[in-house]
Design an enzyme around this catalytic site. Structure first.
Site, PDB file in Angstrom:
ATOM      1  N   GLY A   1       0.067  14.289  -3.831  1.00 32.75           N
ATOM      2  CA  GLY A   1      -1.386  14.248  -3.979  1.00 32.75           C
ATOM      3  C   GLY A   1      -1.747  13.084  -4.879  1.00 32.75           C
ATOM      4  O   GLY A   1      -0.875  12.494  -5.516  1.00 32.75           O
TER       5      GLY A   1
ATOM      6  N   GLY B   1       1.612   3.079  -2.482  1.00 32.24           N
ATOM      7  CA  GLY B   1       1.269   3.994  -3.577  1.00 32.24           C
ATOM      8  C   GLY B   1       2.025   3.620  -4.841  1.00 32.24           C
ATOM      9  O   GLY B   1       2.320   4.478  -5.676  1.00 32.24           O
ATOM     10  N   LYS B   2       2.308   2.318  -4.986  1.00 34.72           N
ATOM     11  CA  LYS B   2       3.043   1.846  -6.178  1.00 34.72           C
ATOM     12  C   LYS B   2       2.280   2.155  -7.459  1.00 34.72           C
ATOM     13  O   LYS B   2       2.874   2.465  -8.481  1.00 34.72           O
ATOM     14  CB  LYS B   2       3.271   0.327  -6.096  1.00 34.72           C
ATOM     15  CG  LYS B   2       4.227  -0.108  -5.022  1.00 34.72           C
ATOM     16  CD  LYS B   2       4.363  -1.600  -4.984  1.00 34.72           C
ATOM     17  CE  LYS B   2       3.121  -2.331  -4.532  1.00 34.72           C
ATOM     18  NZ  LYS B   2       2.691  -2.100  -3.161  1.00 34.72           N
TER      19      LYS B   2
ATOM     20  N   THR C   1      -6.114 -11.365   3.601  1.00 38.94           N
ATOM     21  CA  THR C   1      -7.207 -10.695   2.887  1.00 38.94           C
ATOM     22  C   THR C   1      -8.344 -11.681   2.568  1.00 38.94           C
ATOM     23  O   THR C   1      -9.349 -11.287   1.987  1.00 38.94           O
ATOM     24  CB  THR C   1      -6.697 -10.094   1.561  1.00 38.94           C
ATOM     25  OG1 THR C   1      -6.153 -11.166   0.778  1.00 38.94           O
ATOM     26  CG2 THR C   1      -5.625  -9.049   1.801  1.00 38.94           C
TER      27      THR C   1
ATOM     28  N   ASP D   1       2.273  14.996   1.257  1.00 36.89           N
ATOM     29  CA  ASP D   1       1.280  16.013   1.626  1.00 36.89           C
ATOM     30  C   ASP D   1       0.502  15.655   2.887  1.00 36.89           C
ATOM     31  O   ASP D   1      -0.019  16.538   3.566  1.00 36.89           O
ATOM     32  CB  ASP D   1       0.302  16.221   0.459  1.00 36.89           C
ATOM     33  CG  ASP D   1      -0.347  14.912   0.030  1.00 36.89           C
ATOM     34  OD1 ASP D   1       0.398  13.975  -0.301  1.00 36.89           O
ATOM     35  OD2 ASP D   1      -1.593  14.818   0.045  1.00 36.89           O
TER      36      ASP D   1
ATOM     37  N   GLN E   1       1.951  -5.815  -3.033  1.00 33.40           N
ATOM     38  CA  GLN E   1       2.380  -5.885  -1.619  1.00 33.40           C
ATOM     39  C   GLN E   1       3.749  -5.196  -1.433  1.00 33.40           C
ATOM     40  O   GLN E   1       4.067  -4.303  -2.192  1.00 33.40           O
ATOM     41  CB  GLN E   1       2.406  -7.333  -1.113  1.00 33.40           C
ATOM     42  CG  GLN E   1       1.030  -7.974  -0.978  1.00 33.40           C
ATOM     43  CD  GLN E   1       0.498  -8.569  -2.265  1.00 33.40           C
ATOM     44  OE1 GLN E   1       1.218  -9.227  -2.983  1.00 33.40           O
ATOM     45  NE2 GLN E   1      -0.759  -8.343  -2.565  1.00 33.40           N
TER      46      GLN E   1
ATOM     47  N   ASN F   1      -5.378 -10.249  -3.750  1.00 35.79           N
ATOM     48  CA  ASN F   1      -5.155  -9.588  -2.443  1.00 35.79           C
ATOM     49  C   ASN F   1      -4.709  -8.143  -2.634  1.00 35.79           C
ATOM     50  O   ASN F   1      -4.827  -7.329  -1.719  1.00 35.79           O
ATOM     51  CB  ASN F   1      -4.103 -10.350  -1.616  1.00 35.79           C
ATOM     52  CG  ASN F   1      -2.829 -10.692  -2.370  1.00 35.79           C
ATOM     53  OD1 ASN F   1      -2.757 -10.538  -3.577  1.00 35.79           O
ATOM     54  ND2 ASN F   1      -1.837 -11.165  -1.661  1.00 35.79           N
TER      55      ASN F   1
ATOM     56  N   SER G   1       5.533  12.193  -4.298  1.00 39.89           N
ATOM     57  CA  SER G   1       4.125  12.367  -4.628  1.00 39.89           C
ATOM     58  C   SER G   1       3.479  13.235  -3.550  1.00 39.89           C
ATOM     59  O   SER G   1       3.634  12.989  -2.359  1.00 39.89           O
ATOM     60  CB  SER G   1       3.452  10.993  -4.724  1.00 39.89           C
ATOM     61  OG  SER G   1       2.058  11.173  -4.806  1.00 39.89           O
TER      62      SER G   1
ATOM     63  N   ASP H   1       0.823  -1.224   0.000  1.00 35.03           N
ATOM     64  CA  ASP H   1       0.000   0.000   0.000  1.00 35.03           C
ATOM     65  C   ASP H   1       0.852   1.267   0.000  1.00 35.03           C
ATOM     66  O   ASP H   1       0.430   2.293   0.531  1.00 35.03           O
ATOM     67  CB  ASP H   1      -0.951   0.043   1.214  1.00 35.03           C
ATOM     68  CG  ASP H   1      -1.827  -1.178   1.291  1.00 35.03           C
ATOM     69  OD1 ASP H   1      -2.265  -1.647   0.237  1.00 35.03           O
ATOM     70  OD2 ASP H   1      -2.058  -1.667   2.411  1.00 35.03           O
TER      71      ASP H   1
ATOM     72  N   GLY I   1      -4.515  -4.234  -4.060  1.00 38.66           N
ATOM     73  CA  GLY I   1      -5.476  -3.185  -4.409  1.00 38.66           C
ATOM     74  C   GLY I   1      -4.706  -1.961  -4.843  1.00 38.66           C
ATOM     75  O   GLY I   1      -4.004  -1.362  -4.044  1.00 38.66           O
ATOM     76  N   HIS I   2      -4.767  -1.631  -6.118  1.00 39.56           N
ATOM     77  CA  HIS I   2      -4.009  -0.498  -6.649  1.00 39.56           C
ATOM     78  C   HIS I   2      -4.979   0.570  -7.141  1.00 39.56           C
ATOM     79  O   HIS I   2      -5.831   0.297  -7.974  1.00 39.56           O
ATOM     80  CB  HIS I   2      -3.123  -0.949  -7.825  1.00 39.56           C
ATOM     81  CG  HIS I   2      -2.041  -1.894  -7.418  1.00 39.56           C
ATOM     82  ND1 HIS I   2      -1.379  -2.689  -8.297  1.00 39.56           N
ATOM     83  CD2 HIS I   2      -1.503  -2.149  -6.211  1.00 39.56           C
ATOM     84  CE1 HIS I   2      -0.474  -3.404  -7.657  1.00 39.56           C
ATOM     85  NE2 HIS I   2      -0.534  -3.097  -6.383  1.00 39.56           N
ATOM     86  N   THR I   3      -4.841   1.780  -6.611  1.00 39.08           N
ATOM     87  CA  THR I   3      -5.730   2.858  -7.045  1.00 39.08           C
ATOM     88  C   THR I   3      -4.975   3.809  -7.963  1.00 39.08           C
ATOM     89  O   THR I   3      -3.876   4.241  -7.648  1.00 39.08           O
ATOM     90  CB  THR I   3      -6.239   3.654  -5.817  1.00 39.08           C
ATOM     91  OG1 THR I   3      -6.797   2.720  -4.896  1.00 39.08           O
ATOM     92  CG2 THR I   3      -7.289   4.676  -6.207  1.00 39.08           C
TER      93      THR I   3
END
Ligand code: IMP
Length: 443
Positions: A415, A15-16, A127, A331, A222, A38, A413, A13, A40-42
């Site tokens: 934002g 931020g990859k 997960t 930030d 991961q 398992n 990063s 998690d 989760g990339h946003t």
């Protein structure tokens, strides 16, 4: 570009997805090399938010996207994700799945949940996406691979052997309902029909791309501290997220890799159980969680939060051979009066101080962080476009991290959007880590 591995340098998690999204633009092929649903990339792109679990985010750019042999794929979850992306107008014509990637079967999902319940106080906090049981079957040579879904006779004979033995476990050990071989066979052959057009020898595809001097981006899921071999075992995932896993999980030789980029948050988060020396179980931890919207993409669980940990950072540099770092979510720290960085651990029983991660998994909880406290910058950074736009204290914070980890920070990063990014140095062609300091690892 070049052939680059992007790896999580903390507990996942980090931020990859944002970093791979930035780099994917100049890549020709994007390869995911391990893990499964398992992850989760946003990604926020063109004003839209995409959430990926199995499919490389490079699909947004119409790149050749590969799900590599090191992955474990739940066809139900894959097709659901794919259908959602197609509905939003994304093109699947360059999507490829390795014929030898392993398949997460319904009994893996049920066993993951049942095993977790049985562990009671020793649970891992998985997960529950069937990851551990799928990899366990792979290692036991009882796995089903993508290519098996395309061959009725092979799948039938494997299931006729496997399902009865899983049923013994389900029934006798966990008091759960048995599963029907016929029903699974029918359902998974249907998946096979839909997946057939994507399944191929992806290693050969990558080899060809290398020969054509194409740019390949290897995307890990991961993070290093969740690596089966190098993470905080047993509180780890069942694959190899660290950089070495990219070669095995994609089917390429290490000689084709040009760079390894580590991604870290400007602080640390973790989901699931396991040691976390800088965890803040107080108002500051809550503040990090709220400001950083630290909720798991896959499970919706609140993430545990804490200060940046340079001991873990140095370990990640070592395990992955990091060339440079992408630091995300700077930030989130904009409004803190003071910010802490853990520079060492002190064993609260023996008093021994560790500058590098001690290899004593069972005594990890004895480690108390030794902090260096720095002044916060108390100014918004989200609109900063270059290093000189960053407040002085923020620049000093980056310098402290560089000095502690002995690795250049190439990307910051500030934002969620693509343009909320400060490129300090070109992460691909800019300065990379030079092995200048004497190794200090505790042995
Ligand atoms: P599993 O991978 O579902 O077996 O879970 C094992 C451990 O890895 C648990 O602590 C999970 O919370 C953690 N984990 C798995 N995937 C991710 C991820 O994408 N981000 C962060 N933690 C994860």
């Amino acid at each position: 570009m070049a052939n680059v591995i992007v790896v999580g340098a903390q507990f996942g998690d980090e931020g990859k997805a944002k970093v791979t999204d930035l780099l994917a633009k100049n890549a020709d092929v994007v390869v995911r090399y391990q893990g499964g649903a398992n992850a989760g990339h946003t990604v926020v792109a063109n004003g839209e938010t995409y959430k990926f679990h199995l499919i490389p985010s490079g699909i947004v750019y119409n790149k050749t996207c590969i799900l590599g042999p090191g992955m474990v794929i739940d066809p139900r979850a894959f097709l659901e994700e794919l259908d959602g992306l197609i509905k939003r107008g994304l093109d699947d014509s360059s999507l490829k799945i390795s014929a030898t990637a392993h398949v997460t079967m319904p009994y893996h999902l049920t066993l993951d949940a049942a095993e977790e319940d049985k562990r009671g106080g020793n649970k891992i906090g998985t997960t529950k996406r069937g990851i551990g049981p799928t990899y366990a079957d792979k290692c036991a040579r009882s796995g089903i691979r993508m290519e098996d879904l395309l061959d009725k006779e092979v799948l039938k004979s494997k299931l006729e052997y496997l399902v009865p033995s899983k049923n013994v476990l389900l029934d006798r050990l966990y008091n759960l309902e048995s599963m029907e071989t016929e029903q699974i066979l029918k359902e998974y052959l249907e998946y096979g029909k839909r997946l057939k057009k994507y399944v191929c020898d992806t290693s050969a595809l990558i080899f060809e791309a290398v020969g054509q001097k194409k740019n390949i981006l290897f995307e890990g899921a991961q993070g290093t501290l969740l690596d089966l071999d190098h993470g905080t075992y047993p509180y780890v995932t069942s694959s190899s997220p660290s950089a070495g896993g990219a070669c095995v999980g994609a089917g390429v030789g290490p000689t084709i890799i040009d760079r390894v980029i580590g991604v870290s948050k400007a602080y640390v988060t973790r989901v699931g159980e396991g040691p976390f020396p800088t965890e803040l179980i107080d108002k500051e931890g809550d503040r990090l969680r709220e400001t950083g919207a630290e909720i798991g993409v896959t499970t919706g669980r609140p993430r545990r939060c804490g200060w940046f940990d340079a001991v873990l950072g140095r370990y990640s540099v070592r395990i992955n051979g990091l060339d440079c770092l992408a630091l995300t979510k700077l930030d989130v720290l904009d409004d803190f009066d003071e910010i802490k960085v853990c520079t060492e651990y002190k064993d609260c029983i023996t008093g021994v101080v560790y500058k590098d991660l001690p290899s004593i998994g069972s005594r990890f909880n004895q480690m108390t962080p030794v902090y260096k406290t720095v002044k916060g910058w108390k100014k918004p950074t989200t609109d900063c476009k270059s290093v000189k736009d960053l407040p002085k204290e923020a620049r000093e914070y980056l310098e402290l991290i560089e000095e502690q980890l002995d690795v250049p920070v190439a990307i910051v990063s500030v934002g969620p959007k693509r343009d909320n990014t400060v490129v300090v140095e070109d992460p691909i062609h800019g300065p990379k880590r030079v092995l200048s300091k004497q190794a200090t690892a505790n042995v």
